[in-house]
Design a protein around this motif. Structure first.
Motif, PDB file in Angstrom:
ATOM      1  N   ASN A  41       0.855  -1.189   0.000  1.00 32.18           N
ATOM      2  CA  ASN A  41       0.000   0.000   0.000  1.00 32.18           C
ATOM      3  C   ASN A  41       0.886   1.232   0.000  1.00 32.18           C
ATOM      4  N   ILE A  42       0.633   2.125  -0.922  1.00 39.00           N
ATOM      5  CA  ILE A  42       1.397   3.365  -1.036  1.00 39.00           C
ATOM      6  C   ILE A  42       0.433   4.512  -0.769  1.00 39.00           C
ATOM      7  N   THR A  43       0.706   5.291   0.262  1.00 36.43           N
ATOM      8  CA  THR A  43      -0.142   6.408   0.658  1.00 36.43           C
ATOM      9  C   THR A  43       0.583   7.713   0.360  1.00 36.43           C
ATOM     10  N   TYR A  44      -0.163   8.693  -0.142  1.00 38.61           N
ATOM     11  CA  TYR A  44       0.425   9.992  -0.463  1.00 38.61           C
ATOM     12  C   TYR A  44      -0.625  11.080  -0.248  1.00 38.61           C
ATOM     13  N   TYR A  68      -5.512  12.964   1.193  1.00 36.28           N
ATOM     14  CA  TYR A  68      -4.755  11.711   1.272  1.00 36.28           C
ATOM     15  C   TYR A  68      -5.345  10.676   0.329  1.00 36.28           C
ATOM     16  N   HIS A  69      -4.449   9.934  -0.329  1.00 35.64           N
ATOM     17  CA  HIS A  69      -4.853   8.895  -1.274  1.00 35.64           C
ATOM     18  C   HIS A  69      -3.984   7.662  -1.032  1.00 35.64           C
ATOM     19  N   SER A  70      -4.475   6.524  -1.500  1.00 35.67           N
ATOM     20  CA  SER A  70      -3.736   5.275  -1.350  1.00 35.67           C
ATOM     21  C   SER A  70      -3.874   4.464  -2.629  1.00 35.67           C
ATOM     22  N   ALA A  71      -2.812   3.768  -2.980  1.00 33.84           N
ATOM     23  CA  ALA A  71      -2.817   2.881  -4.143  1.00 33.84           C
ATOM     24  C   ALA A  71      -2.165   1.569  -3.732  1.00 33.84           C
ATOM     25  N   GLY A  72      -2.684   0.472  -4.252  1.00 40.28           N
ATOM     26  CA  GLY A  72      -2.135  -0.839  -3.924  1.00 40.28           C
ATOM     27  C   GLY A  72      -1.415  -1.457  -5.104  1.00 40.28           C
ATOM     28  N   CYS A  97       9.702   3.308  -6.405  1.00 38.68           N
ATOM     29  CA  CYS A  97       8.375   3.894  -6.516  1.00 38.68           C
ATOM     30  C   CYS A  97       8.568   5.365  -6.894  1.00 38.68           C
TER      31      CYS A  97
END
Length: 73
Positions: free
Chosen positions: A4-7, A39-43, A56
Motif C-alpha cells: 500500500n502506497i499512501t500519499y 490523502y490517497h492510497s494505491a495498492g 516507486c
C-alpha cells in the motif's frame, strides 16, 4: 504480496504513480489521473514479481518523489 502506497496532495492535480525494477523497467503503473486534494492510497499487487529492490516514483505538477522498496517473499 500487496504494497500500500499512501500519499497526500495539496491541490487538484494530475498524478502519476509508477513502480520500476532496479534496471529501470516500469513494472506497474498504479495511478495516471487527476486527483483531489487530500490523502490517497494505491495498492500494488506483486504476486508475479520476484524478491528484490524496486523504485516507486510519484509525479505531480513539477514535483517528483522517488522511494526505494524492498520486496521480500
Amino acid at each position: 504480496p500487496r504494497v500500500n502506497i499512501t500519499y497526500a496532495l495539496p491541490e487538484n492535480i494530475h498524478v502519476e504513480l509508477d513502480i520500476f525494477d532496479i534496471s529501470g523497467k516500469r513494472v506497474a503503473s498504479l495511478v495516471n489521473e487527476y486527483k483531489a486534494p487530500g490523502y490517497h492510497s494505491a495498492g500494488w499487487y506483486a504476486d508475479n514479481k520476484g524478491s528484490g529492490l524496486y523504485i516507486c516514483r510519484l509525479s505531480f505538477g513539477n514535483q517528483t518523489i522517488t522511494r526505494k522498496m524492498l520486496l521480500m517473499k
